[in-house]
Design an enzyme around this catalytic site. Structure first.
Site, PDB file in Angstrom:
ATOM      1  N   GLU A  51       0.765  -1.189  -0.174  1.00  0.00           N
ATOM      2  CA  GLU A  51      -0.068  -0.094   0.126  1.00  0.00           C
ATOM      3  C   GLU A  51       0.831   1.295  -0.028  1.00  0.00           C
ATOM      4  O   GLU A  51       2.078   0.988   0.335  1.00  0.00           O
ATOM      5  CB  GLU A  51      -0.809  -0.112   1.253  1.00  0.00           C
ATOM      6  CG  GLU A  51      -1.739  -1.032   1.181  1.00  0.00           C
ATOM      7  CD  GLU A  51      -2.617  -1.348   2.491  1.00  0.00           C
ATOM      8  OE1 GLU A  51      -2.038  -0.582   3.392  1.00  0.00           O
ATOM      9  OE2 GLU A  51      -3.354  -1.882   2.571  1.00  0.00           O
ATOM     10  N   HIS A  52       0.181   2.336  -0.138  1.00  0.00           N
ATOM     11  CA  HIS A  52       1.088   3.694  -0.370  1.00  0.00           C
ATOM     12  C   HIS A  52       1.811   4.088   1.080  1.00  0.00           C
ATOM     13  O   HIS A  52       0.938   3.877   1.952  1.00  0.00           O
ATOM     14  CB  HIS A  52       0.134   4.881  -0.595  1.00  0.00           C
ATOM     15  CG  HIS A  52      -0.284   4.887  -2.439  1.00  0.00           C
ATOM     16  ND1 HIS A  52       0.474   5.246  -3.148  1.00  0.00           N
ATOM     17  CD2 HIS A  52      -1.564   4.374  -2.727  1.00  0.00           C
ATOM     18  CE1 HIS A  52      -0.320   4.704  -4.470  1.00  0.00           C
ATOM     19  NE2 HIS A  52      -1.420   4.781  -4.162  1.00  0.00           N
ATOM     20  N   ALA A  53       2.787   4.550   1.104  1.00  0.00           N
ATOM     21  CA  ALA A  53       3.371   4.951   2.205  1.00  0.00           C
ATOM     22  C   ALA A  53       2.603   6.052   2.879  1.00  0.00           C
ATOM     23  O   ALA A  53       1.972   6.905   2.245  1.00  0.00           O
ATOM     24  CB  ALA A  53       4.746   5.263   2.054  1.00  0.00           C
TER      25      ALA A  53
ATOM     26  N   ASP B 133       3.634   3.011  -4.631  1.00  0.00           N
ATOM     27  CA  ASP B 133       3.843   4.413  -4.870  1.00  0.00           C
ATOM     28  C   ASP B 133       4.806   4.499  -6.267  1.00  0.00           C
ATOM     29  O   ASP B 133       5.064   5.669  -6.702  1.00  0.00           O
ATOM     30  CB  ASP B 133       4.945   4.908  -3.730  1.00  0.00           C
ATOM     31  CG  ASP B 133       4.294   5.253  -2.285  1.00  0.00           C
ATOM     32  OD1 ASP B 133       3.100   5.459  -2.413  1.00  0.00           O
ATOM     33  OD2 ASP B 133       4.833   4.867  -1.420  1.00  0.00           O
TER      34      ASP B 133
END
Length: 572
Positions: free
Chosen positions: A212-214, A223
């Protein structure tokens, strides 16, 4: 074998284990202390944050507390205070006890006890389950499905087609492949790989934190997808414009096509933002396709204006070595100007109530010193231009840092998104200017090395300590350099394997790349519909979440393969 699917018994003692979500565990709280106390926690994901209040612990002899649900995605630190510190507890206040646990597991049961002498005792009542074996399980299932489909396909072809038809098909396939070799399949493969990964991560990526996105700074798998797609769009712009100029199309007409396509991208993006309801007062104005449209508009028009119809290669070796840079000089000047504007506004623009040059997520970052300063100048400019109601209301930082609204595809970030596409366009110019594959790979890999070192220097080769951290939300300069460096390395590898050595055709990613817009728009619209998505029970294991994400991705890959078989290709 239960560990392969993260199985745990439905009930353990008096606990309902099915009530836990993925990356969650139970923790019992007990106190043998004579007076009431207060538990605070802090996740390693939240950088320079204060501890957050969780629950009050009654004095010894009181009724037992309900067990607490914990997140196990990141290591957790615990502190117990003798007095209520409010919502946040800071380092300048001493605690009764403190401990940090990095071994918490999904579906585990733990016990934290405050002893009478003020120290803490931590025990494991029930070990958790490993979460990474889900990849092996899903891989085996997908491999079995692919093998089964291949066997069925072969049997069907043998039943339906006679030998003569098979020969005719093979001749047609050979002719088609001969035609396709004129087109660099590695570019379509790169684009297809990007859209497949985008669908996968947008489907949840199995709920794994590293996919998942940071939350703010850092670089996770999700990302990498958007910047890679934006970069490969830039790579294809010089190829497309040269082909159109070669067919005698005027620059004015090319510019008109670019403007029209950019408008369509922006309009489709606006429509996709209204899938949850077209409430105009709160409609998000920016988004992924909107940023694509803006970047394509600027880079496309700029390269069209700067392009030359006749590009005769110099005779001297040293001139040929830098000829792509000379041809790109106009775009390079704009690129440097955009970077200068970005740096000047980021570190020079005064933002009311915020320190100059602030790059943090606001909220409780930096011990909640700047709670309303998310994104610094970038967030401020977006709020002034778009209005707070028309930007993204649920950024990743909101759930970790208690941050306010922020748009990761906002207006200010378009500056460096254009830089990203321009760097892609330069790779495309290199492809046109340098005739040999050795020269192309040397140029790309040299560029990847230089940009990687520049990006690493800006972020201090760390997640949090550099002058300009790698940050997808801000589309920071280090983020641009690092992601372009990775894209150059990947394209070099694909180009060598697919177009130079012809060890792989790029299947099935090439076919996906040739209908990328259909896959992106389609997976966004069908996000909550069968057969693409489904729910079974609580969906509280990485195995089920990963299986659903892979299922959705494979369906869209299948759709792309079907469209390719029908020779249907759509582009704006």
């Amino acid at each position: 074998m239960s560990f392969l699917v993260e199985y745990t018994e439905p009930h353990w003692r008096d606990l309902d284990m099915r009530a836990l979500g993925a990356d969650e565990a139970y923790m019992y709280l007990q106190s043998e202390h004579a007076e009431a106390s207060y538990l605070y926690t802090l996740s390693d994901e939240c950088y320079t944050c204060p501890f957050t209040k969780v629950k009050a612990l009654p004095a010894a002899g009181s009724l037992p507390l309900e067990p607490l649900k914990l997140s196990t995605a990141y290591p957790l630190s615990f502190k117990i205070y003798a007095h209520d510190q409010g919502h946040y507890a800071y380092e300048n206040v001493s605690s009764l006890c403190a401990l940090r646990r990095s071994d918490l597991q999904e579906f585990g049961v733990y016990n934290l006890t405050l002893l009478a002498n003020g120290s803490c005792s931590f025990a494991v009542d029930k070990p958790g389950v490993p979460i990474n074996y889900a990849f092996l399980s899903v891989f085996v299932l997908v491999a079995a499905l692919v093998i089964l489909l291949k066997l069925v396909s072969c049997a069907w072809k043998r039943y339906r087609y006679d030998e003569a038809a098979a020969v005719a098909d093979s001749i047609g396939d050979a002719a088609a492949k001969a035609t396709q070799r004129k087109r660099l399949r590695s570019l379509d493969t790169f684009r297809g790989l990007s859209i497949v990964l985008m669908i996968f991560v947008n489907s949840g990526g199995g709920g794994y934190s590293w996919i998942e996105h940071a939350a703010w700074n850092g670089l996770h798998l999700a990302d990498l997808v958007f910047p890679s797609f934006l970069w490969i769009m830039g790579v294809c712009i010089p190829l497309s414009i040269k082909a159109q100029l070669g067919r005698g199309i005027s620059k004015a007409r090319i510019c008109g096509r670019i403007i029209w396509r950019s408008c369509k991208l922006f309009a489709i993006g606006i429509c996709l933002n209204s899938t949850n309801g077209p409430q105009l007062e709160e409609l998000r104005l920016m988004g992924v396709l909107q940023r694509f449209g803006i970047a394509f508009l600027i880079v496309g028009l700029l390269h069209t204006v700067c392009s030359r119809r006749d590009q005769l290669s110099p005779q001297r070796a040293w001139q040929r070595a830098i000829y792509d840079i000379c041809l790109f000089s106009g775009e390079l000047a704009v690129l440097l100007a955009l970077i200068a504007a970005y740096l000047g506004l980021t570190f020079g623009l005064p933002v009311p109530g915020c320190p100059r040059g602030y790059l943090g997520p606001g909220g409780k970052h930096n011990n909640a010193a700047n709670p309303n300063c998310i994104g610094g100048a970038a967030g401020y400019i977006d709020r002034q231009v778009l209005g707070n109601a028309h930007i993204y209301q649920h950024p990743t930082a909101k759930y970790v840092y208690d941050a306010t609204a922020f748009d990761p595809e906002g207006v200010f970030g378009c500056l460096l998104s254009v830089v990203q596409a321009l760097l892609g366009a330069f790779a495309g110019v290199t492809l046109l200017v340098h005739a040999t594959w050795q020269a192309r790979l040397k140029r790309w890999l040299l560029g990847a090395t230089l940009l990687g070192l520049l990006g690493g220097a800006l972020c201090g080769f760390s997640r949090e300590q550099g002058v300009i951290p790698v940050n997808k939300n801000l589309w920071s300069l280090s983020f641009v350099f690092v992601t372009v460096a990775l894209a150059l390395v990947l394209l070099s590898l694909l180009y060598y394997v697919i177009d130079v050595r012809q060890l792989w055709s790029g299947y099935p990613f090439t076919e996906c790349g040739m209908n990328a817009i259909i896959m992106y728009v389609g997976h966004t619209i069908m996000h909550k519909m069968l057969p693409w998505h489904w729910r079974i029970g609580a969906m509280n294991t990485h195995f089920l979440l990963l299986l659903e994400a892979v299922w959705n991705t494979l369906i869209w890959v299948g759709i792309a393969l079907y469209l390719d078989a029908r020779q249907f290709y759509y582009s704006l």
